[in-house]
Design a protein around this motif. Structure first.
Motif, PDB file in Angstrom:
ATOM      1  N   UNK A  26       0.557  -1.212  -0.109  1.00 27.12           N
ATOM      2  CA  UNK A  26       0.033  -0.145   0.083  1.00 27.12           C
ATOM      3  C   UNK A  26       0.913   1.284  -0.058  1.00 27.12           C
ATOM      4  N   UNK A  27       1.756   1.168   0.844  1.00 21.78           N
ATOM      5  CA  UNK A  27       2.686   2.366   0.779  1.00 21.78           C
ATOM      6  C   UNK A  27       3.634   2.624  -0.408  1.00 21.78           C
ATOM      7  N   UNK A  28       4.094   1.579  -1.143  1.00 16.53           N
ATOM      8  CA  UNK A  28       4.501   1.530  -2.409  1.00 16.53           C
ATOM      9  C   UNK A  28       3.719   2.329  -3.655  1.00 16.53           C
TER      10      UNK A  28
ATOM     11  N   UNK B 293      10.213   1.678  10.579  1.00 13.38           N
ATOM     12  CA  UNK B 293      10.200   2.607   9.903  1.00 13.38           C
ATOM     13  C   UNK B 293      10.965   2.342   8.625  1.00 13.38           C
ATOM     14  N   UNK B 294      12.225   1.623   8.573  1.00 15.42           N
ATOM     15  CA  UNK B 294      12.964   1.586   7.480  1.00 15.42           C
ATOM     16  C   UNK B 294      12.014   0.689   6.412  1.00 15.42           C
ATOM     17  N   UNK B 295      11.290  -0.291   6.810  1.00 14.05           N
ATOM     18  CA  UNK B 295      10.714  -1.127   5.998  1.00 14.05           C
ATOM     19  C   UNK B 295       9.621  -0.066   5.284  1.00 14.05           C
ATOM     20  N   UNK B 296       8.911   0.851   6.008  1.00 13.67           N
ATOM     21  CA  UNK B 296       8.225   1.884   5.177  1.00 13.67           C
ATOM     22  C   UNK B 296       8.963   2.843   4.175  1.00 13.67           C
ATOM     23  N   UNK B 297      10.306   3.133   4.679  1.00 14.20           N
ATOM     24  CA  UNK B 297      11.007   3.694   3.632  1.00 14.20           C
ATOM     25  C   UNK B 297      11.438   2.921   2.519  1.00 14.20           C
ATOM     26  N   UNK B 298      11.511   1.909   2.691  1.00  9.09           N
ATOM     27  CA  UNK B 298      12.012   0.649   1.351  1.00  9.09           C
ATOM     28  C   UNK B 298      10.897   0.571   0.677  1.00  9.09           C
ATOM     29  N   UNK B 299       9.592   0.381   1.263  1.00 11.02           N
ATOM     30  CA  UNK B 299       8.547   0.586   0.217  1.00 11.02           C
ATOM     31  C   UNK B 299       8.198   1.765  -0.614  1.00 11.02           C
ATOM     32  N   UNK B 300       8.468   2.993   0.062  1.00  7.35           N
ATOM     33  CA  UNK B 300       8.308   4.266  -0.531  1.00  7.35           C
ATOM     34  C   UNK B 300       9.591   4.372  -1.613  1.00  7.35           C
ATOM     35  N   UNK B 301      10.643   3.609  -1.538  1.00  3.66           N
ATOM     36  CA  UNK B 301      11.803   3.744  -2.704  1.00  3.66           C
ATOM     37  C   UNK B 301      11.085   2.875  -3.649  1.00  3.66           C
ATOM     38  N   UNK B 302      10.300   1.781  -3.203  1.00  4.75           N
ATOM     39  CA  UNK B 302       9.909   0.978  -4.563  1.00  4.75           C
ATOM     40  C   UNK B 302       8.873   1.809  -5.532  1.00  4.75           C
ATOM     41  N   UNK B 303       8.085   2.486  -4.672  1.00  8.32           N
ATOM     42  CA  UNK B 303       6.996   3.540  -5.543  1.00  8.32           C
ATOM     43  C   UNK B 303       7.677   4.733  -6.097  1.00  8.32           C
TER      44      UNK B 303
END
Length: 380
Positions: A123-125, A315-325
């Motif tokens: 979802x974040x991505x 938090x890092x998992x969220x950042x990594x997902x945003x990186x995919x997006x």
């Protein structure tokens, strides 16, 4: 140290993920310079920080093994081969835009599988990609990454420590300096981040080049292909480099061993700023890598204190997902928008993607395919 990393720099084909495998095989298994657990801790640090992850890892390994001179030797040995090759190719590259299309598409697919394992991260991505497609400015990318860190913290808080909150439980990393030196390095990172824009206000000279590449290097998480949108915003939107030059250089970087961030040397050489292309290339190269190295070296003395935090892991998992997006948005703009000009280009790019994603051939062969195909009527 220089010769060990020069050998890696000359042979490490396959991009940043493959580089980590080369490092582990050479330095952990073959040379036994550090334990498996120590290697894992260093990898966690470099994945967490912005900057080129594989180059940061090499820098830290050189630092821990042979001090600051060792860190510099590791950086030069690993980076110079690809940087010099890209500078040499800066005026002779043609038809490599389609390579970028295939490589970024393959990177998005691979990162989606690895970094978005559950509903929350997917979802974040998706929301990150949609947001960045609507607002493509660099400041929007920073906001999206920050919001993704918060979202990861709250949406994944019920997962406990299963995602690596205890990554620092093994053998301690033998850092040769204390927290005071680490604090000064982090302060230097922040001072350059805020001070270089003031120097750049004087015009479009080398201070502006240093600022553009430092800002890009300071905001790229996970390194590698994620640098595409930030570099594009830094050098294409400013008019220093045309979209065609940018994508051609990015495509050429796939054929080179060593770090993806060496693309900065090519961009510095073609942007026409300063009195010497090689001098501008050197400034771009150094300031692209510098923020990641300052942060990695600065965090090392503090790592044991922060590595146990489950909140940080979420938090890092969220950042990594945003990186995919972020990379997914970049696949559309600038990669596909600038690279695809007709059905022939679509066919070439699809075959190139198949070579990478299905048959897993060397990126060098993908570059050869795209160059040859563009020379035929199919690419018109």
């Amino acid at each position: 140290m220089f010769w060990v990393f020069l050998r890696l720099g000359l042979t490490s084909f396959g991009g940043p993920v493959a580089h980590l495998g080369y490092f582990r095989a050479e330095l952990v298994e073959r040379r036994r310079w550090l334990a498996e657990d120590q290697f894992g801790q260093l990898l966690a640090i470099c994945q967490f920080l912005p900057g080129p992850a594989s180059s940061q890892l090499g820098f830290c390994l050189g630092l821990l093994r042979a001090g600051w001179c060792g860190a510099l030797a590791a950086f030069l040995g690993f980076t110079l081969p690809s940087a010099l090759l890209l500078v040499g190719l800066a005026t002779a590259i043609h038809g490599l835009k389609l390579v970028a299309c295939a490589v970024v598409a393959d990177a998005v697919l691979g990162m989606w599988r690895k970094l978005c394992p559950d509903t929350a991260t997917r979802t974040i991505a998706i929301l990150a990609a949609a947001s960045l497609l609507l607002v493509g400015a660099a400041w929007a990318q920073i906001i999206v990454v920050g919001l993704a860190a918060l979202a990861g913290t709250f949406l994944r808080s019920g997962r406990g420590n299963r995602d690596g909150g205890g990554s620092g439980d093994g053998v301690a990393i033998p850092v040769p300096y204390g927290t005071q030196t680490g604090g000064w390095l982090i302060l230097a990172f922040a001072a350059l981040l805020s001070g270089l824009p003031l120097l750049a206000m004087a015009g479009d000279g080398l201070p502006a080049v240093a600022n553009a590449f430092y800002q890009a290097g300071a905001l790229v998480f996970s390194g590698g292909h994620v640098v595409v949108p930030l570099l594009e915003d830094s050098v294409v939107a400013t008019g220093w480099v045309t979209p065609e030059q940018f994508l051609a250089g990015y495509g050429a970087a796939q054929a080179m061993p060593g770090p993806m961030f060496a693309l900065s040397a090519y961009l510095g050489a073609v942007m026409g700023v300063g009195s010497s292309p090689s001098g501008t290339a050197a400034v771009a190269l150094v300031f692209m890598f510098l923020p990641g190295f300052l942060l990695a070296a600065g965090l090392l003395p503090f790592w044991h204190a922060v590595s146990h935090s489950a909140t940080l892991a979420h938090a890092i998992a969220g950042i990594n997902a945003a990186v995919v997006g972020l990379l997914g948005a970049a696949l559309y703009q600038p990669v596909l928008v600038s690279g695809i000009k007709g059905p022939g280009d679509v066919a070439i790019a699809l075959i190139a993607f198949g070579l990478l994603a299905i048959w897993r051939v060397s990126p060098l062969l993908v570059v050869v395919w795209c160059l040859l195909a563009r020379a035929l009527p199919l690419g018109i």
